[in-house]
Design a protein around this motif. Sequence first.
Motif, mmCIF file in Angstrom:
data_model
loop_
_atom_site.group_PDB
_atom_site.id
_atom_site.type_symbol
_atom_site.label_atom_id
_atom_site.label_comp_id
_atom_site.label_asym_id
_atom_site.label_seq_id
_atom_site.Cartn_x
_atom_site.Cartn_y
_atom_site.Cartn_z
ATOM 1 N N ALA A 276 0.821 -1.213 0.000
ATOM 2 C CA ALA A 276 0.000 0.000 0.000
ATOM 3 C C ALA A 276 0.855 1.262 0.000
ATOM 4 C CB ALA A 276 -0.934 0.015 1.213
ATOM 5 N N GLY A 277 1.761 1.366 0.954
ATOM 6 C CA GLY A 277 2.514 2.608 1.123
ATOM 7 C C GLY A 277 3.709 2.737 0.214
ATOM 8 N N SER A 278 4.621 1.788 0.319
ATOM 9 C CA SER A 278 5.866 1.917 -0.440
ATOM 10 C C SER A 278 5.652 1.702 -1.931
ATOM 11 C CB SER A 278 6.899 0.916 0.085
ATOM 12 O OG SER A 278 7.168 1.170 1.441
ATOM 13 N N PHE A 279 4.971 0.625 -2.291
ATOM 14 C CA PHE A 279 4.782 0.335 -3.705
ATOM 15 C C PHE A 279 3.556 1.056 -4.278
ATOM 16 C CE2 PHE A 279 3.254 -1.980 -7.360
ATOM 17 C CZ PHE A 279 4.399 -2.040 -8.127
ATOM 18 N N GLY A 280 2.398 0.881 -3.660
ATOM 19 C CA GLY A 280 1.152 1.416 -4.205
ATOM 20 C C GLY A 280 1.157 2.920 -4.356
ATOM 21 N N TYR A 281 1.590 3.620 -3.325
ATOM 22 C CA TYR A 281 1.618 5.083 -3.383
ATOM 23 C C TYR A 281 2.463 5.548 -4.562
ATOM 24 C CZ TYR A 281 2.836 9.898 -2.379
ATOM 25 O OH TYR A 281 3.054 11.246 -2.496
ATOM 26 N N ASN A 282 3.675 5.021 -4.654
ATOM 27 C CA ASN A 282 4.582 5.462 -5.717
ATOM 28 C C ASN A 282 4.113 5.019 -7.094
ATOM 29 O OD1 ASN A 282 6.986 6.856 -4.433
ATOM 30 N ND2 ASN A 282 6.742 5.048 -3.162
ATOM 31 N N PHE A 283 3.609 3.795 -7.207
ATOM 32 C CA PHE A 283 3.120 3.312 -8.498
ATOM 33 C C PHE A 283 1.997 4.202 -9.022
ATOM 34 C CE2 PHE A 283 0.025 0.775 -10.894
ATOM 35 C CZ PHE A 283 0.807 0.453 -12.000
ATOM 36 N N PHE A 284 1.020 4.523 -8.179
ATOM 37 C CA PHE A 284 -0.095 5.357 -8.638
ATOM 38 C C PHE A 284 0.337 6.806 -8.837
ATOM 39 C CE2 PHE A 284 -2.621 1.739 -7.161
ATOM 40 C CZ PHE A 284 -3.349 1.523 -8.322
ATOM 41 N N LEU A 285 1.305 7.277 -8.068
ATOM 42 C CA LEU A 285 1.863 8.611 -8.291
ATOM 43 C C LEU A 285 2.495 8.685 -9.673
ATOM 44 C CD1 LEU A 285 3.146 11.423 -7.597
ATOM 45 C CD2 LEU A 285 4.989 10.146 -6.514
ATOM 46 N N TYR A 286 3.361 7.728 -9.996
ATOM 47 C CA TYR A 286 4.041 7.749 -11.290
ATOM 48 C C TYR A 286 3.070 7.492 -12.444
ATOM 49 C CZ TYR A 286 8.261 7.723 -8.457
ATOM 50 O OH TYR A 286 9.229 8.032 -7.548
ATOM 51 N N THR A 287 2.065 6.651 -12.216
ATOM 52 C CA THR A 287 1.049 6.437 -13.253
ATOM 53 C C THR A 287 0.252 7.724 -13.462
ATOM 54 O OG1 THR A 287 0.902 4.097 -12.653
ATOM 55 C CG2 THR A 287 -0.883 4.997 -13.984
ATOM 56 N N ALA A 288 -0.082 8.405 -12.377
ATOM 57 C CA ALA A 288 -0.805 9.684 -12.480
ATOM 58 C C ALA A 288 -0.007 10.689 -13.292
ATOM 59 C CB ALA A 288 -1.096 10.235 -11.080
ATOM 60 N N LEU A 289 1.313 10.678 -13.133
ATOM 61 C CA LEU A 289 2.156 11.641 -13.849
ATOM 62 C C LEU A 289 2.200 11.385 -15.351
ATOM 63 C CD1 LEU A 289 5.077 12.075 -11.297
ATOM 64 C CD2 LEU A 289 3.303 13.753 -11.894
ATOM 65 N N GLU A 290 1.719 10.224 -15.797
ATOM 66 C CA GLU A 290 1.586 9.983 -17.230
ATOM 67 C C GLU A 290 0.401 10.769 -17.808
ATOM 68 O OE1 GLU A 290 3.287 5.663 -18.376
ATOM 69 O OE2 GLU A 290 1.364 5.624 -17.301
ATOM 70 N N TYR A 291 -0.555 11.147 -16.949
ATOM 71 C CA TYR A 291 -1.787 11.784 -17.403
ATOM 72 C C TYR A 291 -1.953 13.219 -16.928
ATOM 73 C CZ TYR A 291 -3.044 6.962 -18.358
ATOM 74 O OH TYR A 291 -3.060 5.672 -18.817
ATOM 75 N N THR A 292 -1.244 13.604 -15.902
ATOM 76 C CA THR A 292 -1.434 14.940 -15.339
ATOM 77 C C THR A 292 -0.086 15.622 -15.179
ATOM 78 O OG1 THR A 292 -2.633 16.188 -13.643
ATOM 79 C CG2 THR A 292 -1.345 14.295 -12.877
ATOM 80 N N THR A 293 -0.119 16.868 -14.789
ATOM 81 C CA THR A 293 1.120 17.631 -14.610
ATOM 82 C C THR A 293 1.672 17.389 -13.208
ATOM 83 O OG1 THR A 293 -0.006 19.579 -13.730
ATOM 84 C CG2 THR A 293 0.238 19.443 -16.133
ATOM 85 N N SER A 294 2.951 17.643 -13.047
ATOM 86 C CA SER A 294 3.545 17.523 -11.717
ATOM 87 C C SER A 294 2.941 18.565 -10.779
ATOM 88 C CB SER A 294 5.068 17.648 -11.776
ATOM 89 O OG SER A 294 5.460 18.830 -12.422
ATOM 90 N N PHE A 295 2.515 19.693 -11.340
ATOM 91 C CA PHE A 295 1.853 20.732 -10.554
ATOM 92 C C PHE A 295 0.548 20.206 -9.964
ATOM 93 C CE2 PHE A 295 -1.291 24.205 -10.477
ATOM 94 C CZ PHE A 295 -0.679 25.048 -9.562
ATOM 95 N N HIS A 296 -0.300 19.610 -10.801
ATOM 96 C CA HIS A 296 -1.567 19.054 -10.313
ATOM 97 C C HIS A 296 -1.306 17.972 -9.273
ATOM 98 C CE1 HIS A 296 -4.994 20.199 -13.227
ATOM 99 N NE2 HIS A 296 -4.088 21.146 -13.239
ATOM 100 N N ALA A 297 -0.348 17.090 -9.547
ATOM 101 C CA ALA A 297 -0.045 16.004 -8.614
ATOM 102 C C ALA A 297 0.400 16.559 -7.264
ATOM 103 C CB ALA A 297 1.022 15.090 -9.202
ATOM 104 N N ALA A 298 1.229 17.600 -7.283
ATOM 105 C CA ALA A 298 1.702 18.190 -6.032
ATOM 106 C C ALA A 298 0.560 18.834 -5.259
ATOM 107 C CB ALA A 298 2.799 19.214 -6.314
ATOM 108 N N VAL A 299 -0.329 19.527 -5.964
ATOM 109 C CA VAL A 299 -1.470 20.159 -5.292
ATOM 110 C C VAL A 299 -2.365 19.093 -4.666
ATOM 111 C CG1 VAL A 299 -3.589 21.470 -5.661
ATOM 112 C CG2 VAL A 299 -1.460 22.275 -6.660
#
Length: 191
Positions: free
Chosen positions: A94-117
């Motif tokens: 959940a934390g180590s793998f899941g958080y980072n996997f979905f973060l990096y997958t999100a960055l394929e579709y959104t901006t780093s600005f949106h992800a940070a907000v």
Amino acid sequence: MNRYLSCRSELTAAQIKEEIFTQSYILLLLATLFWAGNFVWGKYVVTEVTPFQLTYLRWLFALVLLLPLAQWLERPAWRSFLPQWPQLLILALAGSFGYNFFLYTALEYTTSFHAAVINTLNPLFIFIGSALLLKERLTRRQTAGLIISFIGVLTVVTKGAVWQILSFSYNFGDALMLLSGLLWEFYTIYG
């Protein structure tokens, strides 16, 4: 701490306290820099490798560096962790793998600005989850701190134009970033 003090016996207690205080601020600054840089770095790297590969390589690299360090400094009794293995595996996924996997997958579709907000919502998720699941009561001070820090982050991220948040057009990557935050909430509360 005793090893540190015995090696530094020529320093006064006030000097040691000042040195530790300064080092603490430097480490906090570096942690913030690495955490924030992860969004920009991740946005660039996901164009070269898949989010799964990036997450795997990131944690493999950390394992290679931290496992010998943990063994040398902590000398853990590895067998004592066997009864907690299922819980540790859930936390890792959940934390180590899941958080980072979905973060990096999100960055394929959104901006780093949106992800940070969107990531600034993580403390809010954790506070709400703790109140609902653990029945923790939030003090006025904690609530004020949460609100002030949230507004502060939004002010910095939007360069003072906080109202600009209302004009965002949200996408699939933003939803994945919310999922990433919920996994981090689970990891934090369950752990």
